[in-house]
Design a protein around this motif. Structure first.
Motif, PDB file in Angstrom:
ATOM      1  N   LEU A 133       0.796  -1.236   0.000  1.00 29.35           N
ATOM      2  CA  LEU A 133       0.000   0.000   0.000  1.00 29.35           C
ATOM      3  C   LEU A 133       0.827   1.284   0.000  1.00 29.35           C
ATOM      4  CD1 LEU A 133      -3.102  -0.687   2.283  1.00 29.35           C
ATOM      5  CD2 LEU A 133      -3.070  -0.183  -0.159  1.00 29.35           C
ATOM      6  N   PRO A 134       1.888   1.407   0.812  1.00 29.69           N
ATOM      7  CA  PRO A 134       2.649   2.673   0.801  1.00 29.69           C
ATOM      8  C   PRO A 134       3.192   3.049  -0.563  1.00 29.69           C
ATOM      9  CG  PRO A 134       3.278   1.330   2.683  1.00 29.69           C
ATOM     10  CD  PRO A 134       2.391   0.479   1.836  1.00 29.69           C
ATOM     11  N   TRP A 135       3.414   2.056  -1.419  1.00 31.78           N
ATOM     12  CA  TRP A 135       3.950   2.314  -2.749  1.00 31.78           C
ATOM     13  C   TRP A 135       2.917   2.948  -3.672  1.00 31.78           C
ATOM     14  CZ3 TRP A 135       7.026  -1.864  -5.945  1.00 31.78           C
ATOM     15  CH2 TRP A 135       8.180  -1.255  -6.449  1.00 31.78           C
ATOM     16  N   LEU A 136       1.643   2.845  -3.306  1.00 27.53           N
ATOM     17  CA  LEU A 136       0.574   3.352  -4.164  1.00 27.53           C
ATOM     18  C   LEU A 136       0.297   4.830  -3.936  1.00 27.53           C
ATOM     19  CD1 LEU A 136      -1.954   0.372  -3.823  1.00 27.53           C
ATOM     20  CD2 LEU A 136      -0.142   0.683  -5.515  1.00 27.53           C
ATOM     21  N   ALA A 139       3.791  11.272  -2.910  1.00 28.92           N
ATOM     22  CA  ALA A 139       4.511  11.916  -1.808  1.00 28.92           C
ATOM     23  C   ALA A 139       3.616  12.897  -1.058  1.00 28.92           C
ATOM     24  CB  ALA A 139       5.744  12.626  -2.349  1.00 28.92           C
ATOM     25  N   VAL A 140       2.734  13.575  -1.774  1.00 34.21           N
ATOM     26  CA  VAL A 140       1.833  14.542  -1.129  1.00 34.21           C
ATOM     27  C   VAL A 140       0.876  13.826  -0.177  1.00 34.21           C
ATOM     28  CG1 VAL A 140       0.038  16.249  -1.529  1.00 34.21           C
ATOM     29  CG2 VAL A 140       2.007  16.139  -3.065  1.00 34.21           C
ATOM     30  N   ILE A 141       0.307  12.710  -0.629  1.00 26.87           N
ATOM     31  CA  ILE A 141      -0.618  11.947   0.219  1.00 26.87           C
ATOM     32  C   ILE A 141       0.112  11.408   1.442  1.00 26.87           C
ATOM     33  CG2 ILE A 141      -2.136   9.949   0.316  1.00 26.87           C
ATOM     34  CD1 ILE A 141      -3.192  12.254  -1.377  1.00 26.87           C
ATOM     35  N   ILE A 142       1.325  10.887   1.241  1.00 23.58           N
ATOM     36  CA  ILE A 142       2.111  10.370   2.364  1.00 23.58           C
ATOM     37  C   ILE A 142       2.399  11.480   3.380  1.00 23.58           C
ATOM     38  CG2 ILE A 142       4.362   9.408   3.003  1.00 23.58           C
ATOM     39  CD1 ILE A 142       4.313   7.963   0.276  1.00 23.58           C
ATOM     40  N   ALA A 143       2.735  12.670   2.877  1.00 24.22           N
ATOM     41  CA  ALA A 143       3.009  13.797   3.767  1.00 24.22           C
ATOM     42  C   ALA A 143       1.768  14.160   4.581  1.00 24.22           C
ATOM     43  CB  ALA A 143       3.486  14.997   2.957  1.00 24.22           C
ATOM     44  N   ILE A 144       0.616  14.200   3.929  1.00 22.82           N
ATOM     45  CA  ILE A 144      -0.626  14.535   4.635  1.00 22.82           C
ATOM     46  C   ILE A 144      -0.948  13.479   5.692  1.00 22.82           C
ATOM     47  CG2 ILE A 144      -3.121  14.807   4.359  1.00 22.82           C
ATOM     48  CD1 ILE A 144      -2.557  16.030   1.605  1.00 22.82           C
ATOM     49  N   ILE A 145      -0.793  12.194   5.328  1.00 24.41           N
ATOM     50  CA  ILE A 145      -1.087  11.104   6.268  1.00 24.41           C
ATOM     51  C   ILE A 145      -0.240  11.231   7.525  1.00 24.41           C
ATOM     52  CG2 ILE A 145      -0.833   8.617   6.635  1.00 24.41           C
ATOM     53  CD1 ILE A 145      -1.673   8.218   3.716  1.00 24.41           C
ATOM     54  N   TRP A 146       1.069  11.438   7.353  1.00 24.09           N
ATOM     55  CA  TRP A 146       1.954  11.476   8.514  1.00 24.09           C
ATOM     56  C   TRP A 146       1.846  12.783   9.273  1.00 24.09           C
ATOM     57  CZ3 TRP A 146       3.759   7.534  10.943  1.00 24.09           C
ATOM     58  CH2 TRP A 146       3.888   6.331  10.257  1.00 24.09           C
ATOM     59  N   ARG A 147       1.456  13.849   8.631  1.00 27.16           N
ATOM     60  CA  ARG A 147       1.205  15.087   9.381  1.00 27.16           C
ATOM     61  C   ARG A 147      -0.003  14.915  10.284  1.00 27.16           C
ATOM     62  NH1 ARG A 147       1.483  20.570   5.999  1.00 27.16           N
ATOM     63  NH2 ARG A 147       0.923  21.288   8.095  1.00 27.16           N
ATOM     64  N   TRP A 189       8.714   4.310   5.922  1.00 25.18           N
ATOM     65  CA  TRP A 189       7.419   3.679   5.687  1.00 25.18           C
ATOM     66  C   TRP A 189       7.030   3.758   4.210  1.00 25.18           C
ATOM     67  CZ3 TRP A 189       2.729   5.650   3.917  1.00 25.18           C
ATOM     68  CH2 TRP A 189       1.633   4.809   4.055  1.00 25.18           C
ATOM     69  N   ALA A 190       7.370   4.844   3.566  1.00 19.83           N
ATOM     70  CA  ALA A 190       6.952   5.042   2.173  1.00 19.83           C
ATOM     71  C   ALA A 190       7.798   4.248   1.184  1.00 19.83           C
ATOM     72  CB  ALA A 190       7.022   6.533   1.820  1.00 19.83           C
ATOM     73  N   LEU A 254       8.282  15.184   0.004  1.00 19.25           N
ATOM     74  CA  LEU A 254       7.936  14.742   1.356  1.00 19.25           C
ATOM     75  C   LEU A 254       8.460  15.723   2.402  1.00 19.25           C
ATOM     76  CD1 LEU A 254       6.746  12.571   3.205  1.00 19.25           C
ATOM     77  CD2 LEU A 254       8.973  11.417   3.141  1.00 19.25           C
ATOM     78  N   VAL A 255       9.693  16.167   2.225  1.00 18.14           N
ATOM     79  CA  VAL A 255      10.285  17.115   3.183  1.00 18.14           C
ATOM     80  C   VAL A 255       9.556  18.450   3.133  1.00 18.14           C
ATOM     81  CG1 VAL A 255      12.407  18.269   3.901  1.00 18.14           C
ATOM     82  CG2 VAL A 255      12.524  15.988   2.882  1.00 18.14           C
ATOM     83  N   TRP A 256       9.294  18.915   1.942  1.00 20.85           N
ATOM     84  CA  TRP A 256       8.680  20.232   1.782  1.00 20.85           C
ATOM     85  C   TRP A 256       7.243  20.257   2.312  1.00 20.85           C
ATOM     86  CZ3 TRP A 256      10.891  24.669   1.068  1.00 20.85           C
ATOM     87  CH2 TRP A 256      10.128  25.780   0.704  1.00 20.85           C
ATOM     88  N   MET A 257       6.518  19.164   2.132  1.00 17.73           N
ATOM     89  CA  MET A 257       5.115  19.121   2.539  1.00 17.73           C
ATOM     90  C   MET A 257       4.935  18.841   4.024  1.00 17.73           C
ATOM     91  SD  MET A 257       3.136  19.793  -0.038  1.00 17.73           S
ATOM     92  CE  MET A 257       1.576  19.200   0.593  1.00 17.73           C
ATOM     93  N   THR A 258       5.964  18.347   4.686  1.00 14.75           N
ATOM     94  CA  THR A 258       5.831  18.055   6.117  1.00 14.75           C
ATOM     95  C   THR A 258       6.444  19.143   6.989  1.00 14.75           C
ATOM     96  OG1 THR A 258       7.813  16.663   5.897  1.00 14.75           O
ATOM     97  CG2 THR A 258       5.679  15.551   5.895  1.00 14.75           C
ATOM     98  N   THR A 259       7.699  19.487   6.717  1.00 16.84           N
ATOM     99  CA  THR A 259       8.392  20.450   7.585  1.00 16.84           C
ATOM    100  C   THR A 259       8.897  21.682   6.851  1.00 16.84           C
ATOM    101  OG1 THR A 259      10.538  19.379   7.249  1.00 16.84           O
ATOM    102  CG2 THR A 259       9.165  18.551   9.051  1.00 16.84           C
TER     103      THR A 259
END
Length: 312
Positions: A133-136, A139-147, A189-190, A254-259
């Protein structure tokens, strides 16, 4: 008379000699003609921009000045004198190395789990879907999920407080002591599915006769794993690790969308450092020099990858 006419007549050409030469030449040119469109596209979209960035890195005030002067290596000297650059380089290496190591560990563990016959086939099918699943996600979705998960009022803090592991709400992405580790965890995780899929394919290609022969010789499961599984997977491990290192070192979304590189440069990596130089400070010459440094590091790892592929 007939002999005279025959003697005066021009000698006949060797049939098809010129045609055969042209055909051979054409055969040699055909492969180059096939790759010409892709080569032109590569030059237009990659080599030309790289050459422009290299040119900008040697100029003073590139893009911003109409008559930008040649500055030599001054931009590189300025970059190397910037403490934020060295901090971002250290954090990039930490982020990349930790990600690659745990991508491998998790990928191998999950691949072994999906390859074993001790787990019910139905359960393995369900796990295969969950693990991939993480592969699907982008990066934007992953950033939102972990935020959301690592928010002070998010699920992670609630679970940890319920288990009495922590007694206060941790600001994972807002604290200078935890931000880089939280970001690295999210990237781990991603990215582990790449290793999992590759190593699973490698495991399924190992002959069972090797394990049977080792069992006859008295080898236990740990010895089979160490002396059969790992050596057989080593070419895949090295190739995927080098590729993952190159890709992870250049992670930006991922970096830009989280921190965004914060707080206070705590998660600044080379990609965000270069981006801010160009589009926040409009120092395009310095940004170009930083980009060339990233290119040199990536190309160094690429060299080892190519050498490894050639040895195979």
């Amino acid at each position: 008379m007939n002999r005279s006419i025959t003697a005066l007549a021009p000698a006949p050409r060797k049939a098809g000699k010129k045609g055969r030469l042209s055909y051979k030449t054409l055969r040699k040119l055909v492969p180059y003609l096939y790759v010409t469109p892709a080569t032109l596209l590569l030059v237009l979209l990659m080599l030309f921009p790289m050459a422009m960035v290299l040119r900008y890195s040697l100029m003073d005030g590139a893009i911003m000045k109409r008559d930008a002067a040649f500055a030599g290596l001054q931009n590189y000297i300025t970059i190397f004198q910037n403490p934020v650059f060295w901090q971002s380089l250290y954090q990039t290496l930490y982020f990349t190395i930790m990600s690659v190591v745990f991508h491998f560990v998790l990928g191998l563990a999950f691949a072994l789990l999906l390859n074993t016959n001790r787990v019910n086939p139905t359960i393995r099918s369900i796990l295969r879907v969950l693990f991939i699943l993480p592969w699907l996600f982008t990066a934007v979705i992953i950033a939102i999920i972990w935020r959301l998960l690592l928010d002070p009022n998010g699920v992670v803090n609630s679970v940890l407080m319920a288990l009495h592991i922590i007694n206060f709400k941790v600001e994972w992405f807002s604290s200078t002591s935890t931000a880089i580790h939280a970001l690295t965890f999210a990237n781990i995780w991603a990215g582990y599915p790449l290793f999992m899929v590759s190593l699973l394919a490698g495991l399924q290609g190992i002959s069972k006769e090797l394990y049977e022969a080792a069992g006859i010789d008295g080898a236990n499961e740990l010895q089979k794993f160490w002396y059969i599984t790992i050596p057989q997977l080593m070419p895949i491990i090295i190739s995927i690790s080098l590729l993952d290192f190159i890709w992870t070192m250049q992670v930006f979304p991922l970096v830009w969308m989280t921190t965004g590189g914060g707080p206070i440069y705590a998660t600044e990596v080379l990609s965000t450092f270069t981006y801010k130089l160009a589009f926040a400070q409009y120092e395009f010459s310095l940004a170009s020099a930083s980009a060339i440094v990233i290119l040199i590091i990536s190309m160094s790892v690429t060299y080892f990858y190519i050498k490894h592929q050639q040895r195979r």
